[in-house]
Design a protein around this motif. Sequence first.
Motif, PDB file in Angstrom:
ATOM      1  N   LEU A 207      57.320  65.894  33.459  1.00 21.93           N
ATOM      2  CA  LEU A 207      58.246  66.416  32.460  1.00 21.93           C
ATOM      3  C   LEU A 207      59.496  66.931  33.154  1.00 21.93           C
ATOM      4  CD1 LEU A 207      58.073  69.841  32.524  1.00 21.93           C
ATOM      5  CD2 LEU A 207      55.816  69.297  31.606  1.00 21.93           C
ATOM      6  N   SER A 208      60.555  67.102  32.367  1.00 24.10           N
ATOM      7  CA  SER A 208      61.819  67.620  32.900  1.00 24.10           C
ATOM      8  C   SER A 208      62.087  69.004  32.348  1.00 24.10           C
ATOM      9  CB  SER A 208      62.980  66.696  32.534  1.00 24.10           C
ATOM     10  OG  SER A 208      64.214  67.279  32.910  1.00 24.10           O
ATOM     11  N   VAL A 209      62.653  69.858  33.224  1.00 23.00           N
ATOM     12  CA  VAL A 209      63.099  71.187  32.809  1.00 23.00           C
ATOM     13  C   VAL A 209      64.590  71.346  33.100  1.00 23.00           C
ATOM     14  CG1 VAL A 209      60.842  72.271  33.025  1.00 23.00           C
ATOM     15  CG2 VAL A 209      62.359  72.165  35.020  1.00 23.00           C
ATOM     16  N   ALA A 210      65.284  70.221  33.223  1.00 27.70           N
ATOM     17  CA  ALA A 210      66.720  70.254  33.523  1.00 27.70           C
ATOM     18  C   ALA A 210      67.467  71.020  32.434  1.00 27.70           C
ATOM     19  CB  ALA A 210      67.275  68.838  33.636  1.00 27.70           C
ATOM     20  N   GLY A 211      68.237  72.007  32.837  1.00 29.11           N
ATOM     21  CA  GLY A 211      69.006  72.795  31.892  1.00 29.11           C
ATOM     22  C   GLY A 211      68.197  73.817  31.120  1.00 29.11           C
ATOM     23  N   ARG A 212      66.915  73.918  31.395  1.00 24.97           N
ATOM     24  CA  ARG A 212      66.054  74.862  30.690  1.00 24.97           C
ATOM     25  C   ARG A 212      65.844  76.122  31.533  1.00 24.97           C
ATOM     26  NH1 ARG A 212      64.106  71.977  26.104  1.00 24.97           N
ATOM     27  NH2 ARG A 212      65.937  70.694  25.653  1.00 24.97           N
ATOM     28  N   VAL A 213      65.431  77.178  30.885  1.00 28.38           N
ATOM     29  CA  VAL A 213      65.256  78.484  31.529  1.00 28.38           C
ATOM     30  C   VAL A 213      63.780  78.840  31.562  1.00 28.38           C
ATOM     31  CG1 VAL A 213      65.762  80.955  31.347  1.00 28.38           C
ATOM     32  CG2 VAL A 213      67.534  79.267  30.770  1.00 28.38           C
ATOM     33  N   PHE A 214      63.280  79.230  32.729  1.00 26.98           N
ATOM     34  CA  PHE A 214      61.935  79.794  32.827  1.00 26.98           C
ATOM     35  C   PHE A 214      62.005  81.287  32.535  1.00 26.98           C
ATOM     36  CE2 PHE A 214      60.509  75.913  34.772  1.00 26.98           C
ATOM     37  CZ  PHE A 214      59.143  75.887  34.533  1.00 26.98           C
ATOM     38  N   ILE A 228      54.698  82.493  33.537  1.00 28.52           N
ATOM     39  CA  ILE A 228      56.088  82.050  33.474  1.00 28.52           C
ATOM     40  C   ILE A 228      56.095  80.813  32.585  1.00 28.52           C
ATOM     41  CG2 ILE A 228      56.742  83.033  35.695  1.00 28.52           C
ATOM     42  CD1 ILE A 228      56.455  80.271  36.948  1.00 28.52           C
ATOM     43  N   PHE A 229      57.108  80.719  31.715  1.00 34.05           N
ATOM     44  CA  PHE A 229      57.095  79.615  30.747  1.00 34.05           C
ATOM     45  C   PHE A 229      58.506  79.132  30.465  1.00 34.05           C
ATOM     46  CE2 PHE A 229      57.601  83.347  28.022  1.00 34.05           C
ATOM     47  CZ  PHE A 229      58.525  82.931  27.075  1.00 34.05           C
ATOM     48  N   THR A 230      58.580  77.910  29.974  1.00 30.71           N
ATOM     49  CA  THR A 230      59.846  77.315  29.555  1.00 30.71           C
ATOM     50  C   THR A 230      59.578  76.344  28.421  1.00 30.71           C
ATOM     51  OG1 THR A 230      61.880  76.288  30.374  1.00 30.71           O
ATOM     52  CG2 THR A 230      59.801  75.323  31.134  1.00 30.71           C
ATOM     53  N   GLY A 231      60.648  75.728  27.924  1.00 30.15           N
ATOM     54  CA  GLY A 231      60.533  74.650  26.941  1.00 30.15           C
ATOM     55  C   GLY A 231      60.974  73.365  27.602  1.00 30.15           C
ATOM     56  N   MET A 325      56.764  74.388  17.955  1.00 31.18           N
ATOM     57  CA  MET A 325      57.942  75.222  18.105  1.00 31.18           C
ATOM     58  C   MET A 325      58.140  75.727  19.529  1.00 31.18           C
ATOM     59  SD  MET A 325      58.498  78.964  16.499  1.00 31.18           S
ATOM     60  CE  MET A 325      57.207  79.459  17.645  1.00 31.18           C
ATOM     61  N   GLY A 326      59.391  75.646  20.005  1.00 30.36           N
ATOM     62  CA  GLY A 326      59.754  76.200  21.296  1.00 30.36           C
ATOM     63  C   GLY A 326      60.465  77.523  21.135  1.00 30.36           C
ATOM     64  N   GLY A 331      65.880  77.528  25.935  1.00 27.29           N
ATOM     65  CA  GLY A 331      66.719  76.361  25.719  1.00 27.29           C
ATOM     66  C   GLY A 331      66.031  75.281  24.909  1.00 27.29           C
ATOM     67  N   SER A 332      64.778  75.511  24.516  1.00 28.84           N
ATOM     68  CA  SER A 332      64.052  74.521  23.726  1.00 28.84           C
ATOM     69  C   SER A 332      64.765  74.268  22.402  1.00 28.84           C
ATOM     70  CB  SER A 332      62.624  74.999  23.440  1.00 28.84           C
ATOM     71  OG  SER A 332      61.955  74.090  22.580  1.00 28.84           O
TER      72      SER A 332
END
Length: 367
Positions: A207-214, A228-231, A325-326, A331-332
């Motif tokens: 998966l990609s987390v480019a531009g997303r915030v943890f 720790i989590f992100t969308g 839902m994110g 940034g989700s």
Amino acid sequence: MSDQRRRKLAELLVHYSTEVQPGDWVGILGEFGSLPILRDVYEAVIDAGGYPSLLLGDERMQRYFLRHASDEQLNWIDPGLQRFTEEGDVYIRVGAPENTRSMSNISASRMQAWRAAQSEILQTRLERSARGEFRWVGALYPTQASAQEANMSLEDYEDFVYGACFCDADDPAAEWRKLSEMQQHKVDYLAGKDRINLRGPNIDLELSVAGRVFVNSDGKRNMPSGEIFTGPVEDSVNGWVRFSYPAIVGGRAVSGIELKFVDGKVNEASAEQNEDLLRAQLETDAGARYLGEFAIGANFGIDRFTGMILYDEKIGGTIHMAIGMGYPETGSLNKSAVHWDMICDMRQDSEILVDGELFYRDGQFVV
């Protein structure tokens, strides 16, 4: 008899998790079974200068509503709760299950119809929270039902719950600050990264987390926390995962879940038990087949599955993902009436690579 650990937990929720200030409108939500700690929370809010609104629920009333309400009633939104969500400052919820299977005989379609109607309230809360306008935390008060679900006596379960919240320490908030610092190092490392690969006997996923915030989840919104989590980028998820523990929704356990993703979307799904509920969740809306959350559990004080997602998703050595839902602050962009967490154990022969570099092996961070 008053348990001093209970009072510590109440103080933690008010002063550490939500930082109640003079003049704050504070919603205190729970069930009748959580009254002992709700009283402690109420007193702590008053002492902090806040204005408390007590909002009580009841499993029996909720079950009757879900069985007998008309379609119009299922779609109704409580205007008092709606106003509080739009204007309140702080939300503190302490659940206390009397029966962890109380909704087992409610049809999946009716449950989903009600959740879809209530999604407006949840979305407002999350959006206001992401803007810094609304502080919230959720916790659970130990009950016989939860202890039985976890295969423990009530006394042992109380020790587990208060230990997971660090309320057996002299200064619980100081312990949470230590965990927060450790997790922040991982969040800082992940900033600006792109590709995440997960490999192991239960997973082969990219998966990609480019531009997303943890996000460093350190007890400010869930108590206990430790993750720790992100969308993830919505169309970036490819591969498969088999979840190690049952995923529970509405008191029904769905076990043996396997999902396959193609360009972000779940295109194959199966379960060993209650597959109908899994499929009902996935068919709720367009966003329910995409991931809204990817997270790594980091609370090594939680070392066993208890059947309560508030604890289980933070098990040190596991990852979890939520369909639906994110969280806006990550940034989700994914929107759904569903947010359903599922846990995968990574403690044996498993690894996480970040942009090709080893980040995590066999349940432990290596950076």
